[in-house]
Enzyme design. Structure first.
Site, PDB file in Angstrom:
ATOM      1  CB  SER A 143      20.561  31.073   2.374  1.00  0.00           C
ATOM      2  OG  SER A 143      21.491  31.773   1.610  1.00  0.00           O
TER       3      SER A 143
HETATM    4  N1  SAH Z   1      25.774  31.570   1.827  1.00  0.00           N
HETATM    5  C1  SAH Z   1      25.156  32.411   2.834  1.00  0.00           C
HETATM    6  C2  SAH Z   1      24.330  33.513   2.235  1.00  0.00           C
HETATM    7  C3  SAH Z   1      25.148  34.663   1.949  1.00  0.00           C
HETATM    8  S1  SAH Z   1      24.300  36.087   1.343  1.00  0.00           S
HETATM    9  C4  SAH Z   1      24.318  31.575   3.785  1.00  0.00           C
HETATM   10  O1  SAH Z   1      24.400  30.382   3.767  1.00  0.00           O
HETATM   11  O2  SAH Z   1      23.583  32.129   4.572  1.00  0.00           O
HETATM   12  C5  SAH Z   1      25.322  36.422  -0.049  1.00  0.00           C
HETATM   13  C6  SAH Z   1      26.743  36.804   0.238  1.00  0.00           C
HETATM   14  O3  SAH Z   1      27.364  37.024  -1.011  1.00  0.00           O
HETATM   15  C7  SAH Z   1      26.913  38.088   1.039  1.00  0.00           C
HETATM   16  O4  SAH Z   1      27.649  37.835   2.183  1.00  0.00           O
HETATM   17  C8  SAH Z   1      27.651  39.014   0.075  1.00  0.00           C
HETATM   18  O5  SAH Z   1      28.584  39.864   0.707  1.00  0.00           O
HETATM   19  C9  SAH Z   1      28.347  38.020  -0.830  1.00  0.00           C
HETATM   20  N2  SAH Z   1      28.745  38.548  -2.126  1.00  0.00           N
HETATM   21  C10 SAH Z   1      28.092  39.407  -2.953  1.00  0.00           C
HETATM   22  N3  SAH Z   1      28.806  39.641  -4.061  1.00  0.00           N
HETATM   23  C11 SAH Z   1      29.948  38.899  -3.958  1.00  0.00           C
HETATM   24  C12 SAH Z   1      31.099  38.719  -4.787  1.00  0.00           C
HETATM   25  N4  SAH Z   1      31.223  39.331  -5.961  1.00  0.00           N
HETATM   26  N5  SAH Z   1      32.072  37.898  -4.349  1.00  0.00           N
HETATM   27  C13 SAH Z   1      31.976  37.253  -3.162  1.00  0.00           C
HETATM   28  N6  SAH Z   1      30.919  37.390  -2.335  1.00  0.00           N
HETATM   29  C14 SAH Z   1      29.915  38.197  -2.721  1.00  0.00           C
END
Ligand code: SAH
Length: 223
Positions: A71
């Site tokens: 993010s």
């Molecule tokens: N929090 C992270 C950003 C992650 S991007 C940071 O700080 O950089 C979003 C994440 O959500 C991805 O890794 C994706 O695989 C996950 N994701 C998407 N759908 C999901 C679900 N239903 N349950 C759990 N994780 C999910």
């Protein structure tokens, strides 16, 4: 010493570049000092592949593999500020661990973070990254997080870092009274970042920003 990794960083990951990022967060309206301190001290370069680590302190989302991203720092700070401002945080649930950057930020401001990720290798990477930072107050789960983590609830706050089309009822149900859910809602073109607060008998909603997150998908993947 933390193994071979340099937590302080060199060149583009140096303290000066990190201070510049902090200036940007302040310019964009982040005011909570606790949040700013944690943003300052959390090394973002360790969450990235070496080829991209020189861009770690730019205020942009960057790819982390598996079609996912780390993010944007401003959004991480904004979401964190939105939950910290409600008071002390005992239990925070995060949906979408990714590489664990947001997890690491919240873990420094809450007693325990429960984090759920559907892509197994990303969860493993997050675990490794947080161990490297010495953050032990985190419980990890490989699962579809759209149902929350009922056994561990209810939560003071829930942060979702992937966007559903609609707010999952299960997440609302796992919020304490006075608890806050921060969640991007909408399609892949763009979403509203909503701050939803549970009141005694209802929920209130405020729109914080327009954002672009990856979609919240159903099911889990092994590799
Ligand atoms: N929090 C992270 C950003 C992650 S991007 C940071 O700080 O950089 C979003 C994440 O959500 C991805 O890794 C994706 O695989 C996950 N994701 C998407 N759908 C999901 C679900 N239903 N349950 C759990 N994780 C999910």
């Amino acid at each position: 010493m933390a193994g071979k990794l340099n937590l302080n960083g060199i060149g583009m990951t140096s303290q000066r570049t990190r201070e510049r990022l902090l200036g940007r967060l302040i310019e964009q309206g982040i005011t909570n000092m606790e949040v700013l301190d944690v943003m300052r001290s959390t090394p973002r370069h360790i969450f990235l592949d070496e080829a991209l680590s020189h861009r770690a302190y730019e205020d942009v989302a960057l790819p982390i593999g598996h079609n996912q991203t780390i993010s944007q720092p401003f959004i991480v700070a904004r979401m964190t500020e939105a939950i910290v401002d409600s008071g002390p945080l005992e239990k925070v649930l995060e949906i979408g661990t990714g590489c664990g950057y947001q997890t690491a930020v919240i873990a420094q401001l809450a007693d325990t973070v429960y984090t759920v990720e559907r892509i197994k290798p990303l969860l493993a990477r997050a675990r490794k990254n947080l161990k490297l930072l010495g953050l032990r107050n985190v419980e990890y789960k490989h699962d579809d997080g759209s149902l929350g983590w009922e056994d561990k609830g209810i939560f003071d706050a829930i942060i979702t870092t992937a966007a559903p089309q609609q707010v999952p009822a299960e997440l609302l149900a796992q919020l304490k009274e006075g608890g806050r859910l921060v969640i991007p809602v909408g399609g892949e073109g763009g979403q509203e970042l909503r701050l939803i607060t549970r009141t005694a008998d209802d929920f209130t909603t405020e729109v914080l920003n327009l954002v672009r997150f990856v979609p919240l998908l159903v099911g889990q993947v092994q590799n």
